[in-house]
Design an enzyme around this catalytic site. Structure first.
Site, PDB file in Angstrom:
ATOM      1  N   ALA A  22       0.869  -1.228   0.017  1.00 16.91           N
ATOM      2  CA  ALA A  22      -0.306   0.095  -0.014  1.00 16.91           C
ATOM      3  C   ALA A  22       0.742   1.211  -0.258  1.00 16.91           C
ATOM      4  CB  ALA A  22      -0.757  -0.121   1.116  1.00 16.91           C
ATOM      5  N   LYS A  23       0.294   2.384  -0.258  1.00 21.92           N
ATOM      6  CA  LYS A  23       0.942   3.507   0.104  1.00 21.92           C
ATOM      7  C   LYS A  23       0.245   4.623   0.019  1.00 21.92           C
ATOM      8  CE  LYS A  23       5.461   5.031  -0.288  1.00 21.92           C
ATOM      9  NZ  LYS A  23       6.631   4.365   0.114  1.00 21.92           N
TER      10      LYS A  23
END
Ligand code: NAD
Length: 411
Positions: free
Chosen positions: A101-102
């Protein structure tokens, strides 16, 4: 080439070699979820300001999603999406029980007071707290954020969900953080350099090194490499490049930067050359550890180092990558090279969940062990398939995520 296109380019190159079906490609390339949220705060002068916040959750086939939180004015959905995918392959290459994720907020943290930065963080958590969590998605510091931001994040999250230190990693050591987390990415770069030159039958003392960037990654890598007897001849930061062919006094530079707000500006123990020249010096090992996109088709022909370790994310664009590969340059790719940080984050999360803490020696020992295992595995794939280290790392990452997806079942 847009950031997401570069990641997709490397993905497809590896996917072709393992005959990944079109349907599986589409599934693995499509993020699970992308959100854009409003982050509105009242600034210290009473003015109302609204920022955009993003979180992209790319894939969770192997476990909760993991990835940094970036505060930078140029953060946009394309960049966040690309970095989220990169995290999926990175955690898989390291064999951590995570997906990728980011996130980010399009804000310049240098323009905000500490109070305003805290408000931005708390409002962002208000907007996404239902989407993250210790078993769902675990943010960490990235560009423009730090341990304090993580402390605010955890504190705001706990107001909704109760005591949950494992919701973020990279926290202050005094607040459920991990000793050794800060040095982990740079240390990892150093461990990989040691393994790589060993594999190639080279001695550290005969390996001249140039490092771009003297921040978190660059300075810790420099320290480790100096202690491991490498010959560091050039280091640069925003203030320029510092070059000494006989070898730099790394402890003196670390000491100087510490007393100079992290900057080498004014350091006199070496010749000062233009910052961009560092990439083109006659050295055996080049470590870009500052920013993305610094080696392009324009300057790649002038890069002399036969070995490159990508401390930063995406320092070599895909055209330059092809050019260097054709020339026989050995590149240790970012998804392996800078994975020391996420590996230490994993240790922090494990300990938070067990309410038990390790000392620095155990952290370093476990880190070196996991990094060495990942290096050996990627090297094995490279040898077996006769591909570059980058393609080998992608093949390993994609295969692991693909396998977990199939085993989990798609009904
Ligand atoms: P940082 O902000 O601590 O340090 C960046 C350094 O680069 C500073 O010394 C700065 O002066 C220097 N720099 C900036 N522009 C430069 C230029 N044009 N020429 C030369 N030097 C320049 O950042 P960091 O945490 O060390 O991260 C560096 C890179 O590593 C980023 O790409 C980041 O995404 C990546 N990375 C960091 C971590 C981590 O744990 N910190 C983990 C994985 C990847």
């Amino acid at each position: 080439m847009r950031a997401f296109d570069a990641t997709t380019h490397y993905f497809n190159r590896a996917a072709d070699l393992i005959d990944l079906s079109d349907n599986m490609r589409r599934l693995l390339l499509t993020p699970n979820r992308e959100v854009q949220v409003q982050v509105a705060i009242k600034r210290d002068n009473g003015e109302l300001t609204t920022y955009l916040g993003y979180r992209v959750q790319h894939d969770n086939a192997r476990g909760p999603m993991k990835g940094g939180l970036r505060y930078h004015p140029q953060v946009d959905i394309d960049e966040v999406r690309s970095l989220a995918a990169l995290m999926t392959w990175k955690t898989a290459v390291m064999n951590l029980p995570y997906g990728g994720a980011k996130g980010g907020v399009a804000v310049d943290p240098r323009q905000l007071s500490a109070n305003e930065l805290e408000l931005v963080t708390r409002r962002f958590v208000d907007a996404i707290h239902d989407l993250v969590g210790p078993d769902v998605d675990i943010p960490a510091p990235d560009m423009g954020t730090n341990a304090i931001v993580m402390a605010w994040f955890a504190n705001q999250y706990s107001k909704y969900h109760g005591f949950s230190p494992a919701v973020v990693t990279g926290k202050p050591v005094e607040l459920h953080g991990l000793p050794g987390r800060e040095e982990a990415t740079g240390r990892g770069v150093g461990v990989f350099a040691y393994k790589l030159v060993g594999r190639l039958g080279r001695k550290p003392a005969d390996t001249r090194v140039a490092i771009q960037g003297f921040g978190n990654v660059g300075s810790h890598a420099a320290k480790f490499l100096h202690e491991a007897d490498f010959r560091l001849v050039a280091i640069s930061d925003l203030s320029g490049a510092y070059y000494r062919p006989e070898g730099l006094d790394v402890p003196a530079m670390l000491h100087y930067a510490l007393g100079n707000k992290g900057s080498l500006e004014g350091y006199c123990g070496a010749e000062k050359v233009a910052a961009e020249k560092l990439l083109e010096l006659d050295v055996e090992l080049l470590i870009p550890a500052a920013l993305g996109g610094v080696i392009t088709a324009a300057n790649a022909p002038r890069v002399k180092a036969p070995l490159i370790i990508e401390g930063a994310n995406g320092p070599i664009d895909s055209d330059a990558d092809e050019l260097l590969e054709t020339r026989g340059t050995i590149i240790l790719p970012d998804i392996l090279a800078n994975a020391g940080g996420v590996t230490a984050s994993y240790f922090e999360w494990v300990q938070n969940r067990q309410h038990y803490s390790w000392g620095i020696n155990r952290v370093r020992q476990e880190l070196d062990h996991l990094l060495s295992e990942a290096f050996e595995k990627v090297w094995e794939v490279k040898q077996e398939r006769k591909v570059s280290l980058r393609t080998a790392a992608y093949i390993l990452g994609i295969s692991r995520v693909g396998r977990a997806t199939v085993l989990g079942g798609i009904a």
